[in-house]
Each structure stands twice: as C-alpha cells, then as structure tokens.
Motif scaffolding. Structure first.
Motif, PDB file in Angstrom:
ATOM      1  N   ILE A 173     -14.660  -1.282  -1.647  1.00  0.00           N
ATOM      2  CA  ILE A 173     -14.802  -0.343  -2.750  1.00  0.00           C
ATOM      3  C   ILE A 173     -14.182  -0.944  -4.002  1.00  0.00           C
ATOM      4  CG2 ILE A 173     -14.830   1.656  -1.213  1.00  0.00           C
ATOM      5  CD1 ILE A 173     -12.012   2.315  -2.042  1.00  0.00           C
ATOM      6  N   GLN A 174     -14.708  -0.524  -5.134  1.00  0.00           N
ATOM      7  CA  GLN A 174     -14.126  -0.884  -6.420  1.00  0.00           C
ATOM      8  C   GLN A 174     -13.685   0.419  -7.062  1.00  0.00           C
ATOM      9  OE1 GLN A 174     -16.818  -2.086  -9.561  1.00  0.00           O
ATOM     10  NE2 GLN A 174     -15.296  -3.448 -10.436  1.00  0.00           N
ATOM     11  N   GLY A 175     -12.458   0.424  -7.542  1.00  0.00           N
ATOM     12  CA  GLY A 175     -11.939   1.624  -8.168  1.00  0.00           C
ATOM     13  C   GLY A 175     -11.230   1.310  -9.467  1.00  0.00           C
ATOM     14  N   TYR A 176     -11.236   2.272 -10.354  1.00  0.00           N
ATOM     15  CA  TYR A 176     -10.532   2.171 -11.636  1.00  0.00           C
ATOM     16  C   TYR A 176      -9.486   3.269 -11.701  1.00  0.00           C
ATOM     17  CZ  TYR A 176     -14.030  -1.110 -13.307  1.00  0.00           C
ATOM     18  OH  TYR A 176     -14.832  -2.210 -13.466  1.00  0.00           O
ATOM     19  N   PHE A 177      -8.296   2.891 -12.142  1.00  0.00           N
ATOM     20  CA  PHE A 177      -7.167   3.820 -12.156  1.00  0.00           C
ATOM     21  C   PHE A 177      -6.425   3.705 -13.489  1.00  0.00           C
ATOM     22  CE2 PHE A 177      -8.162   2.279  -7.958  1.00  0.00           C
ATOM     23  CZ  PHE A 177      -8.278   3.440  -7.222  1.00  0.00           C
ATOM     24  N   ARG A 178      -5.760   4.804 -13.889  1.00  0.00           N
ATOM     25  CA  ARG A 178      -4.990   4.796 -15.140  1.00  0.00           C
ATOM     26  C   ARG A 178      -3.852   3.790 -15.083  1.00  0.00           C
ATOM     27  NH1 ARG A 178      -4.972  10.897 -14.885  1.00  0.00           N
ATOM     28  NH2 ARG A 178      -3.201  10.363 -13.620  1.00  0.00           N
ATOM     29  N   ASP A 179      -3.190   3.730 -13.928  1.00  0.00           N
ATOM     30  CA  ASP A 179      -2.028   2.850 -13.798  1.00  0.00           C
ATOM     31  C   ASP A 179      -1.791   2.544 -12.323  1.00  0.00           C
ATOM     32  OD1 ASP A 179      -0.785   5.208 -12.763  1.00  0.00           O
ATOM     33  OD2 ASP A 179      -0.042   5.728 -14.751  1.00  0.00           O
ATOM     34  N   ASN A 180      -0.787   1.729 -12.052  1.00  0.00           N
ATOM     35  CA  ASN A 180      -0.488   1.356 -10.669  1.00  0.00           C
ATOM     36  C   ASN A 180      -0.081   2.552  -9.822  1.00  0.00           C
ATOM     37  OD1 ASN A 180      -1.086  -1.368 -10.900  1.00  0.00           O
ATOM     38  ND2 ASN A 180       0.963  -1.891 -11.601  1.00  0.00           N
ATOM     39  N   GLU A 181       0.614   3.504 -10.423  1.00  0.00           N
ATOM     40  CA  GLU A 181       1.028   4.696  -9.667  1.00  0.00           C
ATOM     41  C   GLU A 181      -0.176   5.478  -9.165  1.00  0.00           C
ATOM     42  OE1 GLU A 181       4.132   7.303 -10.635  1.00  0.00           O
ATOM     43  OE2 GLU A 181       5.351   5.737 -11.573  1.00  0.00           O
ATOM     44  N   GLU A 182      -1.199   5.597  -9.998  1.00  0.00           N
ATOM     45  CA  GLU A 182      -2.404   6.308  -9.574  1.00  0.00           C
ATOM     46  C   GLU A 182      -3.100   5.549  -8.437  1.00  0.00           C
ATOM     47  OE1 GLU A 182      -5.133   8.666 -12.319  1.00  0.00           O
ATOM     48  OE2 GLU A 182      -6.352   6.874 -11.887  1.00  0.00           O
ATOM     49  N   LEU A 183      -3.112   4.223  -8.497  1.00  0.00           N
ATOM     50  CA  LEU A 183      -3.676   3.415  -7.416  1.00  0.00           C
ATOM     51  C   LEU A 183      -2.883   3.606  -6.124  1.00  0.00           C
ATOM     52  CD1 LEU A 183      -5.392   1.210  -6.067  1.00  0.00           C
ATOM     53  CD2 LEU A 183      -3.966  -0.487  -7.255  1.00  0.00           C
ATOM     54  N   VAL A 184      -1.569   3.542  -6.215  1.00  0.00           N
ATOM     55  CA  VAL A 184      -0.718   3.722  -5.033  1.00  0.00           C
ATOM     56  C   VAL A 184      -0.930   5.106  -4.429  1.00  0.00           C
ATOM     57  CG1 VAL A 184       1.682   3.898  -4.240  1.00  0.00           C
ATOM     58  CG2 VAL A 184       0.996   2.012  -5.735  1.00  0.00           C
ATOM     59  N   SER A 185      -1.041   6.098  -5.272  1.00  0.00           N
ATOM     60  CA  SER A 185      -1.290   7.460  -4.802  1.00  0.00           C
ATOM     61  C   SER A 185      -2.643   7.548  -4.096  1.00  0.00           C
ATOM     62  CB  SER A 185      -1.238   8.433  -5.978  1.00  0.00           C
ATOM     63  OG  SER A 185      -1.611   9.723  -5.570  1.00  0.00           O
ATOM     64  N   PHE A 186      -3.662   6.910  -4.666  1.00  0.00           N
ATOM     65  CA  PHE A 186      -4.990   6.902  -4.047  1.00  0.00           C
ATOM     66  C   PHE A 186      -4.915   6.293  -2.642  1.00  0.00           C
ATOM     67  CE2 PHE A 186      -8.956   4.565  -3.164  1.00  0.00           C
ATOM     68  CZ  PHE A 186      -9.846   5.627  -3.101  1.00  0.00           C
ATOM     69  N   VAL A 187      -4.224   5.169  -2.517  1.00  0.00           N
ATOM     70  CA  VAL A 187      -4.134   4.485  -1.218  1.00  0.00           C
ATOM     71  C   VAL A 187      -3.299   5.304  -0.232  1.00  0.00           C
ATOM     72  CG1 VAL A 187      -3.242   2.430  -0.031  1.00  0.00           C
ATOM     73  CG2 VAL A 187      -4.488   2.186  -2.195  1.00  0.00           C
ATOM     74  N   ASN A 188      -2.101   5.722  -0.656  1.00  0.00           N
ATOM     75  CA  ASN A 188      -1.165   6.372   0.265  1.00  0.00           C
ATOM     76  C   ASN A 188      -1.476   7.839   0.542  1.00  0.00           C
ATOM     77  OD1 ASN A 188       0.362   4.075   0.719  1.00  0.00           O
ATOM     78  ND2 ASN A 188       1.666   4.469  -1.045  1.00  0.00           N
ATOM     79  N   GLU A 189      -2.184   8.486  -0.354  1.00  0.00           N
ATOM     80  CA  GLU A 189      -2.479   9.908  -0.143  1.00  0.00           C
ATOM     81  C   GLU A 189      -3.949  10.162   0.191  1.00  0.00           C
ATOM     82  OE1 GLU A 189      -0.933  12.137  -3.479  1.00  0.00           O
ATOM     83  OE2 GLU A 189       0.941  10.984  -3.436  1.00  0.00           O
ATOM     84  N   LYS A 245      -5.639   9.961   4.358  1.00  0.00           N
ATOM     85  CA  LYS A 245      -6.173  11.192   4.959  1.00  0.00           C
ATOM     86  C   LYS A 245      -7.507  10.988   5.674  1.00  0.00           C
ATOM     87  CE  LYS A 245      -4.273  14.303   1.455  1.00  0.00           C
ATOM     88  NZ  LYS A 245      -4.635  15.196   0.336  1.00  0.00           N
ATOM     89  N   ILE A 246      -8.163   9.863   5.416  1.00  0.00           N
ATOM     90  CA  ILE A 246      -9.509   9.657   5.956  1.00  0.00           C
ATOM     91  C   ILE A 246      -9.430   9.073   7.364  1.00  0.00           C
ATOM     92  CG2 ILE A 246     -11.725   8.498   5.630  1.00  0.00           C
ATOM     93  CD1 ILE A 246     -11.174   8.524   2.606  1.00  0.00           C
ATOM     94  N   GLU A 247      -9.938   9.836   8.311  1.00  0.00           N
ATOM     95  CA  GLU A 247      -9.932   9.401   9.711  1.00  0.00           C
ATOM     96  C   GLU A 247     -10.853   8.199   9.887  1.00  0.00           C
ATOM     97  OE1 GLU A 247     -11.442  10.874  14.085  1.00  0.00           O
ATOM     98  OE2 GLU A 247     -11.338  12.340  12.470  1.00  0.00           O
ATOM     99  N   GLY A 248     -10.368   7.204  10.613  1.00  0.00           N
ATOM    100  CA  GLY A 248     -11.202   6.064  10.955  1.00  0.00           C
ATOM    101  C   GLY A 248     -10.919   4.801  10.165  1.00  0.00           C
ATOM    102  N   ILE A 249     -10.038   4.886   9.160  1.00  0.00           N
ATOM    103  CA  ILE A 249      -9.657   3.678   8.437  1.00  0.00           C
ATOM    104  C   ILE A 249      -8.545   2.994   9.228  1.00  0.00           C
ATOM    105  CG2 ILE A 249      -8.640   2.727   6.335  1.00  0.00           C
ATOM    106  CD1 ILE A 249      -9.995   4.954   4.749  1.00  0.00           C
ATOM    107  N   ILE A 250      -8.803   1.757   9.640  1.00  0.00           N
ATOM    108  CA  ILE A 250      -7.825   1.003  10.429  1.00  0.00           C
ATOM    109  C   ILE A 250      -6.850   0.265   9.524  1.00  0.00           C
ATOM    110  CG2 ILE A 250      -7.548  -0.923  12.055  1.00  0.00           C
ATOM    111  CD1 ILE A 250     -10.336  -0.117  13.180  1.00  0.00           C
TER     112      ILE A 250
END
Length: 149
Positions: free
Chosen positions: A104-120, A124-129
């Motif tokens: 996937i390619q994603g665009y984020f306001r800052d690193n915190e938003e990216l970290v939040s996307f990954v960690n939160e 939550k998505i079942e099946g991501i190893i």
C-alpha cells in the motif's frame, strides 16, 4: 478497444496539458474537432483514461509518504485489501508476488499519524502477519504519464 495513432496523439496532447481544448488538440494533430471529441468520449467510456487532479501532497499538508508491505494469512488477502480501501490516507493497494502479499501507498500529515495508522488501524485488521514500513526520504519522479510525447 483498439487504439490507433490518432488516439495516441490525442492522449499525448492531453498528457502534456489536460486542459487543452478539443479545437486546440485537433489543430495540432490535424484532424477535426469532432474527431477529437468523439475519440475522447469513446476512450472515456472504455476507461482508457480518466480526468483527475493530481495534487502535490506536501502542498495540502501531507508531508509523509510511506510504502507499506504486508504479509497476510492465506485466504485473507482480499478481505484485508477491502478493509484498507476505506482508509482516506491509503492511495494505492496492490497484490504482489514476492516478499509482500499486499503493498500500500499512504500519505500522512506527519510521522505520528503514520505511527497511529500502523499501530492502531493496521493492528485491528485480522490476518495481517507482518508490516514493513518504508518512508520516502526523497522523491525523484512521480508521474502518471505512460506514453511518449
């Protein structure tokens, strides 16, 4: 739809300047305005291309671009991709061979938003190893042009 030389000339002119008028394109490639209009309408109908606005992410406050590779459980790739489609920050999702099942390619306001996307969100998505996050440091090319002009 089979494209001919005239179609490719029209596409090249639109690629140079998507705001070109039918009459301007017709004059440059030496066909009638009606030919240009009909060809463009047919190509749009056949989804050969679409008119889009390509924004500069930095100018609209999206300062972090990431390419994220995902390893998924067998059988859950489509399910995961469908869930990712709902996220505004995700611009591209593709299934690939090799190390990553989805990229996937994603665009984020800052690193915190990216970290939040990954960690939160991804967490939550079942099946991501596993998740492999790659942040763009410098951009050398970004284009949607596929034909020579």
């Amino acid at each position: 739809m089979e494209l001919d030389k005239t179609d490719f000339k029209i596409l090249a002119k639109l690629q140079d300047n998507g705001k070109s008028s039918y009459s301007e394109i017709a004059r440059v490639i030496n066909v009638s305005e009606g030919t240009v209009r009909a060809r463009i309408n047919k190509m749009l109908k056949e989804e050969v291309f679409e008119f889009i606005i390509h924004m500069n992410p930095n100018k609209i406050g999206l300062h972090v671009q990431a390419i994220i590779g995902l390893e998924t459980k067998l059988g859950l790739q489509d399910h995961i991709a469908c869930q990712l489609k709902t996220h505004q920050s995700v611009r591209f999702i593709g299934a690939f061979s090799g190390k990553h099942d989805l990229i996937i390619q994603g665009y984020f306001r800052d690193n915190e938003e990216l970290v939040s996307f990954v960690n939160e969100q991804l967490a939550k998505i079942e099946g991501i190893i596993s998740v492999d996050v790659n942040v763009e440091l410098k951009q050398y090319k970004d284009t949607f042009s596929y034909i020579d002009t």
